[in-house]
Design an enzyme around this catalytic site. Structure first.
Site, PDB file in Angstrom:
ATOM      1  N   THR A 144       6.295   2.769  -5.002  1.00 35.39           N
ATOM      2  CA  THR A 144       6.888   2.271  -6.238  1.00 35.39           C
ATOM      3  C   THR A 144       6.004   1.295  -6.999  1.00 35.39           C
ATOM      4  O   THR A 144       6.305   0.966  -8.144  1.00 35.39           O
ATOM      5  CB  THR A 144       8.243   1.603  -5.907  1.00 35.39           C
ATOM      6  OG1 THR A 144       8.963   1.354  -7.114  1.00 35.39           O
ATOM      7  CG2 THR A 144       8.032   0.273  -5.195  1.00 35.39           C
ATOM      8  N   TYR A 145       4.930   0.810  -6.407  1.00 36.02           N
ATOM      9  CA  TYR A 145       4.091  -0.170  -7.103  1.00 36.02           C
ATOM     10  C   TYR A 145       3.464   0.460  -8.351  1.00 36.02           C
ATOM     11  O   TYR A 145       2.714   1.434  -8.259  1.00 36.02           O
ATOM     12  CB  TYR A 145       2.985  -0.703  -6.199  1.00 36.02           C
ATOM     13  CG  TYR A 145       3.458  -1.577  -5.061  1.00 36.02           C
ATOM     14  CD1 TYR A 145       4.741  -2.122  -5.035  1.00 36.02           C
ATOM     15  CD2 TYR A 145       2.612  -1.863  -3.995  1.00 36.02           C
ATOM     16  CE1 TYR A 145       5.163  -2.917  -3.988  1.00 36.02           C
ATOM     17  CE2 TYR A 145       3.025  -2.669  -2.944  1.00 36.02           C
ATOM     18  CZ  TYR A 145       4.304  -3.189  -2.941  1.00 36.02           C
ATOM     19  OH  TYR A 145       4.720  -3.979  -1.898  1.00 36.02           O
ATOM     20  N   SER A 146       3.801  -0.131  -9.496  1.00 36.05           N
ATOM     21  CA  SER A 146       3.292   0.362 -10.787  1.00 36.05           C
ATOM     22  C   SER A 146       3.494   1.861 -10.933  1.00 36.05           C
ATOM     23  O   SER A 146       2.611   2.584 -11.398  1.00 36.05           O
ATOM     24  CB  SER A 146       1.820  -0.018 -10.969  1.00 36.05           C
ATOM     25  OG  SER A 146       1.665  -1.417 -10.994  1.00 36.05           O
ATOM     26  N   ASP A 147       4.684   2.298 -10.510  1.00 37.63           N
ATOM     27  CA  ASP A 147       5.095   3.686 -10.689  1.00 37.63           C
ATOM     28  C   ASP A 147       4.110   4.665 -10.046  1.00 37.63           C
ATOM     29  O   ASP A 147       3.822   5.732 -10.593  1.00 37.63           O
ATOM     30  CB  ASP A 147       5.245   3.986 -12.178  1.00 37.63           C
ATOM     31  CG  ASP A 147       6.010   5.271 -12.456  1.00 37.63           C
ATOM     32  OD1 ASP A 147       6.815   5.678 -11.595  1.00 37.63           O
ATOM     33  OD2 ASP A 147       5.789   5.880 -13.522  1.00 37.63           O
ATOM     34  N   GLY A 148       3.574   4.276  -8.878  1.00 38.92           N
ATOM     35  CA  GLY A 148       2.678   5.158  -8.152  1.00 38.92           C
ATOM     36  C   GLY A 148       1.212   4.982  -8.479  1.00 38.92           C
ATOM     37  O   GLY A 148       0.340   5.505  -7.756  1.00 38.92           O
TER      38      GLY A 148
END
Length: 323
Positions: free
Chosen positions: A60-64
């Site tokens: 999920t970090y920065s939408d992948g």
């Protein structure tokens, strides 16, 4: 760099783990302070040069995009087997009823998506990012067992939850002969010490590796309380974790650091490293000195009086960082 055994496993990891939430497209996800790829790569290379070979990210970090940046850096800078690579699953990645959580459907989808973004066919450590109250733990744990048996992860770990929940999950894994968690990634620092009551003693007893997130309280322990940064100003999560009265602890860190002639960050990390069963704090780095301080902290020794001075201002609080 010091290398240590990862809990009761035979795996060896660097004494500092690089937290890769800092690296990702600023316009993707909920972290506008992240560094784009051209600014991330020099720091990832510096981490390797310093011997930091344990890297932690999440789907999920920065939408992948964090996983994508990390994966390309590994491909360009280091043989894959020389890195201990960790990622996580739980938070929402897609709209709709099955776009988050720890169902079998979500886990098996997200492990493949993470591997694709990272450009690898396996993770060294796959972690559940939080406890999922909406999924039976048997479903989650069997799916994680299958991920390991399929060769897509070498080990599995967990992150912030109540100690009784973690104990229940470990018991269920043993009862069914499933692959067991080997690590706990939880919230531990001088401003939040509630994990010392139950989770840390439990992990010590079970031989579980502990890798604290936010060891510098999202930067608050690395500077004077009133020294604002863009990260702190934009950090809505951090505003719910810490409180104004914590400035007394930050002031104590400043006094010890000044007396020792070292940066505050080194003192705060050294305090963690003195705590059993801490294995390796997860350090985020947006500047070269952040990495230098993290590695230098491995050599900082605190006296009993210094530890007492750092701990004295702390007051109990409700748990924070998970439900």
């Amino acid at each position: 760099m010091e290398y240590v055994k990862f809990g009761n496993t035979g795996l060896e990891v660097s004494g500092i783990c690089l937290g890769c939430m800092t690296y990702g497209a600023p316009d993707r996800g909920t972290h506008p302070w992240t560094l784009p790829e051209d600014r991330s790569r020099p720091l990832l290379k510096q981490a390797l040069d310093l011997g930091i070979t344990f890297w932690d990210t999440a789907n999920t970090y920065s939408d992948g995009t964090s996983e994508e940046i990390v994966g390309r850096a590994i491909k360009d800078f280091v043989p894959r087997d020389d890195i201990v690579l960790a990622s996580k699953v739980y938070n929402r990645m897609h709209p709709g009823p099955n776009g988050a959580g720890l169902s079998r459907k979500a886990i098996l989808r997200e492990i493949d998506a993470s591997l694709k973004r990272l450009g690898t066919d396996y993770l060294d450590l796959y972690q559940i990012h939080r406890f999922d109250y909406g999924t039976p733990i048997e479903e989650t744990l069997e799916a994680l067992h299958d991920v390991v048996k399929a060769g897509k992860a070498r080990y599995i770990g967990a992150s912030s939850m109540h100690a009784w929940q973690f104990a229940q999950m470990l018991y269920t894994q043993r009862l069914n002969g499933w692959v067991e968690f080997v690590s706990m990634q939880d919230h531990v620092n001088l401003l939040y010490r509630e994990e010392e009551r139950e989770m840390l003693p439990f992990c010590a007893d079970e031989g579980i590796a502990v890798m604290p997130w936010s060891p510098l309280a999202r930067g608050r322990l690395a500077r004077a309380w009133d020294d604002a940064t863009d990260r702190i100003a934009a950090d809505e999560v951090g505003k719910g974790l810490y409180r104004e009265s914590d400035r007394t602890i930050v002031d104590a860190v400043g006094r010890v650091a000044e007396a020792k002639g070292v940066p505050r960050a080194q003192v705060a990390l050294a305090w963690l490293l003195h705590k059993a069963p801490i294995t390796c704090p997860i350090v985020g780095a947006s500047k070269p000195r952040h990495l230098e301080d993290a590695v230098a902290a491995l050599e900082v020794r605190l006296s009993a009086d210094e530890i007492a001075a750092l701990e004295a201002p702390y007051t109990p609080r409700l748990h924070a960082g998970f439900q």
